[in-house]
Design a protein around this motif. Structure first.
Motif, PDB file in Angstrom:
ATOM      1  N   GLN A   1       0.877  -1.194  -0.137  1.00 34.31           N
ATOM      2  CA  GLN A   1      -0.145  -0.198  -0.246  1.00 34.31           C
ATOM      3  C   GLN A   1       1.239   1.210   0.064  1.00 34.31           C
ATOM      4  N   GLU A   2       1.723   0.799   0.933  1.00 31.90           N
ATOM      5  CA  GLU A   2       3.455   2.537   0.603  1.00 31.90           C
ATOM      6  C   GLU A   2       3.381   2.580  -0.831  1.00 31.90           C
ATOM      7  N   LEU A   3       3.935   1.149  -1.703  1.00 29.85           N
ATOM      8  CA  LEU A   3       4.471   1.861  -2.695  1.00 29.85           C
ATOM      9  C   LEU A   3       3.536   2.532  -3.620  1.00 29.85           C
ATOM     10  N   GLU A   4       2.390   2.083  -3.808  1.00 26.54           N
ATOM     11  CA  GLU A   4       0.992   1.994  -4.911  1.00 26.54           C
ATOM     12  C   GLU A   4       0.530   3.659  -4.077  1.00 26.54           C
ATOM     13  N   ASP A   5       0.832   4.111  -2.929  1.00 23.67           N
ATOM     14  CA  ASP A   5       0.590   6.105  -2.948  1.00 23.67           C
ATOM     15  C   ASP A   5       1.539   6.334  -3.610  1.00 23.67           C
ATOM     16  N   LEU A   6       2.873   6.159  -3.770  1.00 28.01           N
ATOM     17  CA  LEU A   6       3.884   6.411  -4.442  1.00 28.01           C
ATOM     18  C   LEU A   6       3.946   7.503  -5.966  1.00 28.01           C
ATOM     19  N   GLN A   7       2.853   6.943  -6.323  1.00 28.93           N
ATOM     20  CA  GLN A   7       2.188   6.495  -7.774  1.00 28.93           C
ATOM     21  C   GLN A   7       3.609   6.965  -8.101  1.00 28.93           C
ATOM     22  N   ARG A   8       4.350   6.073  -9.004  1.00 33.09           N
ATOM     23  CA  ARG A   8       5.250   5.855  -9.321  1.00 33.09           C
ATOM     24  C   ARG A   8       4.840   4.618 -10.801  1.00 33.09           C
ATOM     25  N   VAL A   9       5.444   5.037 -11.864  1.00 32.92           N
ATOM     26  CA  VAL A   9       4.617   4.183 -13.039  1.00 32.92           C
ATOM     27  C   VAL A   9       5.309   2.996 -12.528  1.00 32.92           C
ATOM     28  N   GLY A  10       4.662   1.742 -12.791  1.00 33.74           N
ATOM     29  CA  GLY A  10       5.239   0.957 -13.658  1.00 33.74           C
ATOM     30  C   GLY A  10       5.124   0.131 -11.682  1.00 33.74           C
ATOM     31  N   VAL A  11       5.716   1.166 -10.736  1.00 34.47           N
ATOM     32  CA  VAL A  11       6.059   0.471  -9.299  1.00 34.47           C
ATOM     33  C   VAL A  11       4.985   0.223  -8.554  1.00 34.47           C
ATOM     34  N   SER A  12       4.314   1.093  -8.181  1.00 32.01           N
ATOM     35  CA  SER A  12       2.772   1.680  -7.828  1.00 32.01           C
ATOM     36  C   SER A  12       2.034   0.468  -8.834  1.00 32.01           C
ATOM     37  N   ASP A  13       1.544   0.464 -10.206  1.00 35.66           N
ATOM     38  CA  ASP A  13       0.689  -0.366 -10.535  1.00 35.66           C
ATOM     39  C   ASP A  13       0.805  -1.956 -10.606  1.00 35.66           C
ATOM     40  N   ALA A  14       1.834  -2.265 -10.400  1.00 36.76           N
ATOM     41  CA  ALA A  14       2.547  -3.617  -9.994  1.00 36.76           C
ATOM     42  C   ALA A  14       2.238  -3.807  -8.353  1.00 36.76           C
ATOM     43  N   ALA A  15       2.423  -2.745  -7.378  1.00 40.01           N
ATOM     44  CA  ALA A  15       2.058  -2.803  -6.079  1.00 40.01           C
ATOM     45  C   ALA A  15       0.633  -2.635  -5.629  1.00 40.01           C
ATOM     46  N   GLY A  16      -0.365  -2.052  -6.618  1.00 39.16           N
ATOM     47  CA  GLY A  16      -1.342  -1.992  -6.860  1.00 39.16           C
ATOM     48  C   GLY A  16      -1.998  -3.251  -6.870  1.00 39.16           C
ATOM     49  N   ILE A  17      -1.846  -3.998  -8.122  1.00 41.13           N
ATOM     50  CA  ILE A  17      -1.989  -5.919  -8.343  1.00 41.13           C
ATOM     51  C   ILE A  17      -1.993  -6.358  -7.504  1.00 41.13           C
ATOM     52  N   LEU A  18      -0.804  -6.083  -6.761  1.00 35.69           N
ATOM     53  CA  LEU A  18      -0.498  -7.346  -6.434  1.00 35.69           C
ATOM     54  C   LEU A  18      -1.511  -7.134  -4.289  1.00 35.69           C
ATOM     55  N   GLY A  19      -0.978  -5.968  -4.499  1.00 36.55           N
ATOM     56  CA  GLY A  19      -1.913  -5.589  -2.925  1.00 36.55           C
ATOM     57  C   GLY A  19      -3.216  -5.725  -3.018  1.00 36.55           C
ATOM     58  N   GLY A  20      -4.210  -5.712  -4.169  1.00 30.55           N
ATOM     59  CA  GLY A  20      -5.540  -5.909  -4.146  1.00 30.55           C
ATOM     60  C   GLY A  20      -5.432  -7.349  -4.202  1.00 30.55           C
ATOM     61  N   LEU A  21      -4.744  -8.709  -4.830  1.00 26.18           N
ATOM     62  CA  LEU A  21      -4.788 -10.044  -4.403  1.00 26.18           C
ATOM     63  C   LEU A  21      -4.398 -10.657  -3.094  1.00 26.18           C
ATOM     64  N   VAL A  22      -3.680  -9.342  -1.726  1.00 30.27           N
ATOM     65  CA  VAL A  22      -3.416 -10.219  -0.550  1.00 30.27           C
ATOM     66  C   VAL A  22      -3.691 -10.052   0.181  1.00 30.27           C
ATOM     67  N   SER A  23      -5.078  -8.891  -0.610  1.00 31.90           N
ATOM     68  CA  SER A  23      -5.697  -8.028   1.200  1.00 31.90           C
ATOM     69  C   SER A  23      -7.138  -8.599   0.484  1.00 31.90           C
ATOM     70  N   GLY A  24      -8.197  -8.229   2.153  1.00 28.66           N
ATOM     71  CA  GLY A  24      -9.203  -8.489   1.622  1.00 28.66           C
ATOM     72  C   GLY A  24      -9.887  -9.786   1.586  1.00 28.66           C
ATOM     73  N   VAL A  25      -9.052 -11.660   1.022  1.00 27.28           N
ATOM     74  CA  VAL A  25      -9.643 -12.658   0.915  1.00 27.28           C
ATOM     75  C   VAL A  25     -10.182 -13.519   1.678  1.00 27.28           C
ATOM     76  N   SER A  26     -10.915 -13.845   1.242  1.00 25.28           N
ATOM     77  CA  SER A  26     -12.109 -14.882   2.134  1.00 25.28           C
ATOM     78  C   SER A  26     -11.999 -16.255   1.686  1.00 25.28           C
ATOM     79  N   PRO A  27     -12.109 -17.546   2.746  1.00 27.00           N
ATOM     80  CA  PRO A  27     -11.406 -18.560   2.244  1.00 27.00           C
ATOM     81  C   PRO A  27     -12.370 -18.656   1.223  1.00 27.00           C
ATOM     82  N   LEU A  28     -13.994 -18.420   0.286  1.00 27.80           N
ATOM     83  CA  LEU A  28     -14.072 -18.466  -0.326  1.00 27.80           C
ATOM     84  C   LEU A  28     -13.726 -19.111  -1.334  1.00 27.80           C
ATOM     85  N   THR A  29     -12.632 -17.473  -1.831  1.00 22.70           N
ATOM     86  CA  THR A  29     -12.178 -16.784  -2.728  1.00 22.70           C
ATOM     87  C   THR A  29     -10.746 -18.461  -2.910  1.00 22.70           C
TER      88      THR A  29
END
Length: 420
Positions: free
Chosen positions: A187-215
């Motif tokens: 999330q800290e990397l995503e907030d930096l808004q750096r091209v490429g780095v923040s995009d990858a951090a946002g995608i990976l952060g969404g995949l490892v955050s708020g995950v349910s057992p059904l997912t």
């Protein structure tokens, strides 16, 4: 005198540097190209929501029902039974999951959803396998039966509690989990808004955050389906029923039994897809019409994936992303996708030119020009249009993928034991 045999140039290319790229490598290459296109689009259009962790979380949540429905379609059609009744089985799953989940908790709701979906699959199997009903006709009947049954049961059991025959009372949800402290660092990397780095951090952060057992269960079922269907004797026999049931029968395979098993599992998976709409966070409970044609989109994801688990996972991710994007930021983000689509079409054009496929290159170039013209001459898209983004993506993807599809040979054909 000994003759000397030399390999021709084409053969050298097949065995040397010109060997075709493996399927997994092509997938990774296209994933990299897609990420690069979205990253550039996010920077050039000033729309960070394209790669934000919130958008990815929404995409995962919305893609799971599509993924499970697609897996259900895969099991049925690999046995030779077309299952367009996935939508009706999902509806039964949503009702069963809400009914049991309200009384005994989310785990009971998950089991009940699978059971109700499996019952829909059983009806479809009886109609198509035993009585030889046309698969399309039976699938349409299952969709109507599922919707009607859920409406009747909802009126009978939910209305006295919720005071509304179209919805259930609130249903308990599965807890969600995040991979800490990795999620915080991303999330800290995503907030930096750096091209490429923040995009990858946002995608990976969404995949490892708020995950349910059904997912987690849904994603686990993808490799499990592959191992069972492609790496086990059971799966070999089941797939032989979808390719050549007469030959399978001659080798001692009980074709009826395997078709029944496959279609019942298909219904159970579709029912789990319905459960994902009510047991994951973001939805109060059962609501009439909440599947919103996701069963059909799951079928499209399966076709896009060429009847393979890995391919349908990519299709579900694509449709889930388009759905999550239009819900998160609406007209602006969907409008920015036209810029990204232009970049992808330029890459496709270059590939077709390299292959010297001039007609395909011309079509891709014209499509790129149209996409860019829409982006350049408009500021946003009408809300009425963005609401149907997943459905439009379904049509476009199926049209683009139609040339390379290879369904099971006996898919949809009526089979009678003892016939040649």
């Amino acid at each position: 005198m000994t003759a000397v045999v030399t390999k021709s140039a084409p053969e050298d290319r097949k065995t040397g540097l010109g060997r075709r790229m493996p399927g997994w490598a092509r997938v990774l290459l296209w994933v990299a190209v897609g990420f690069l296109a979205v990253s550039i689009t996010s920077y050039q259009t000033g729309v960070p929501q394209l790669t934000s962790s919130g958008t990815v979380q929404a995409a995962v949540r919305l893609g799971i029902p599509i993924l499970l429905a697609a897996l259900g379609g895969l099991w049925a059609e690999r046995s030779g039974v077309i299952n367009i009744g996935l939508e009706g089985m999902m509806i039964l799953g949503t009702w069963g999951g809400a009914w049991a989940g309200y009384q005994w908790g989310p785990l009971a709701g998950l089991v009940a959803a699978a059971v109700f979906g499996a019952l829909g699959g059983l009806v479809h199997a009886v109609a198509t396998v035993t009585f030889g009903v046309n698969h399309i006709v039976s699938g349409v009947a299952i969709n109507l039966l599922g919707a009607g049954t859920a409406k009747y049961l909802s009126t009978l059991l939910f209305e006295p509690i919720s005071r509304n025959p179209r919805e259930s009372p609130p249903v308990p949800k599965f807890d969600t989990y995040s991979m800490q402290p990795v999620a915080g660092w991303l999330q800290e990397l995503e907030d930096l808004q750096r091209v490429g780095v923040s995009d990858a951090a946002g995608i990976l952060g969404g995949l490892v955050s708020g995950v349910s057992p059904l997912t987690m269960l849904a994603y686990l079922l993808v490799p499990v389906s592959y191992l069972v269907l492609w790496r086990s004797p059971f799966g070999l026999r089941l797939r032989s029923c979808g390719e050549n049931p007469v030959a399978a029968e001659s080798l001692g395979v009980n074709v009826y039994r395997y078709k029944y098993i496959a279609v019942i599992i298909s219904g159970a998976l579709a029912g789990l897809g319905g459960a994902a709409l009510i047991l994951n966070p973001g939805q109060a409970g059962y609501l009439e019409g909440q599947t919103n044609n996701r069963g059909f989109i799951g079928l499209a994801a399966m076709i896009f994936g060429n009847w393979r688990p890995g391919g349908l996972l990519g299709g579900a991710a694509l449709f889930g992303y388009s759905d999550g994007l239009q819900l998160r930021s609406g007209e602006t983000s969907v409008h920015a996708l036209f810029y990204g689509a232009t970049l992808l079409l330029v890459v496709v054009t270059a590939m077709q030119v390299w292959r010297r496929s001039w007609f395909a290159a011309g079509l891709a170039l014209v499509a790129a020009a149209v996409m860019y013209a829409v982006y350049w001459y408009t500021d946003s898209l009408p809300e009425e249009l963005t609401a149907y983004t997943p459905h439009l993506v379904t049509l476009v993807v199926l049209a683009a993928a139609s040339q390379r599809l290879r369904p099971p040979e006996a898919n949809g054909l009526q089979y009678r034991r003892g016939e040649d």
